[in-house]
Design an enzyme around this catalytic site. Structure first.
Site, PDB file in Angstrom:
ATOM      1  N   CYS A  45      -2.753  -2.988   7.263  1.00 12.69           N
ATOM      2  CA  CYS A  45      -2.383  -2.908   8.675  1.00 12.69           C
ATOM      3  C   CYS A  45      -2.663  -1.487   9.175  1.00 12.69           C
ATOM      4  O   CYS A  45      -3.077  -0.608   8.415  1.00 12.69           O
ATOM      5  CB  CYS A  45      -0.898  -3.250   8.845  1.00 12.69           C
ATOM      6  SG  CYS A  45       0.223  -1.992   8.174  1.00 12.69           S
ATOM      7  N   GLU A  73       0.823  -1.209   0.000  1.00 19.15           N
ATOM      8  CA  GLU A  73       0.000   0.000   0.000  1.00 19.15           C
ATOM      9  C   GLU A  73       0.857   1.260   0.000  1.00 19.15           C
ATOM     10  O   GLU A  73       0.554   2.230  -0.706  1.00 19.15           O
ATOM     11  CB  GLU A  73      -0.917   0.038   1.233  1.00 19.15           C
ATOM     12  CG  GLU A  73      -1.861  -1.130   1.343  1.00 19.15           C
ATOM     13  CD  GLU A  73      -1.331  -2.271   2.198  1.00 19.15           C
ATOM     14  OE1 GLU A  73      -2.153  -2.918   2.871  1.00 19.15           O
ATOM     15  OE2 GLU A  73      -0.108  -2.523   2.193  1.00 19.15           O
TER      16      GLU A  73
END
Length: 137
Positions: free
Chosen positions: A76, A48
């Site tokens: 996360c 990401e």
């Protein structure tokens, strides 16, 4: 999500945890990435983060309000924070991560206007992770 899966497979080919991500704006991929934590010796080099950085570079700005991030596994907490700060308009992920996912630890980390869609190609995304860790153990 198919393009994010391609990125995850690229990570797998580098013996990285197989997570891939792409950022899309107006139907065009403007950022892509896969895990590079082992390659770069950098715990922040998540898929990401790579995709968001590339998209922000492409946009020549730090906000991705009209964009969507597709990622194979639930982000996360760190990545959710980056998603929130970049004000991504949409987050689409495949497999949930009950151990490390943001939904467990920081469900409010995203920008309030970010739309979240989960479970897209969940089986395929999850199987890559299962196969990777099965080989590691």
């Amino acid at each position: 999500m198919a393009l994010a899966l391609d990125e995850a497979k690229a990570a797998l080919a580098q013996d990285e945890i197989p997570i891939g991500a792409v950022v899309v704006a107006n139907g065009q991929v403007i950022g892509r990435g896969h895990n590079l934590t082992e390659t770069l010796h950098d715990v922040t080099a998540h898929a990401e983060m790579q995709a968001i950085t590339a998209a922000e570079e492409w946009m020549n700005g730090k906000y991705l309000t009209g964009c969507a991030l597709y990622v194979t596994v639930e982000p996360c907490v760190m990545c959710a924070g980056a998603i929130g700060w970049s004000q991504l308009g949409r987050l689409v992920y495949g497999a949930s991560d009950e151990k490390r996912g943001f939904q467990r630890f920081a469900p409010q980390a995203l920008h309030p206007k970010t739309v979240v869609v989960s479970g897209v190609l969940e089986a395929e995304c999850g199987q890559l992770m299962k196969d990777f860790f099965k080989k590691k153990r």
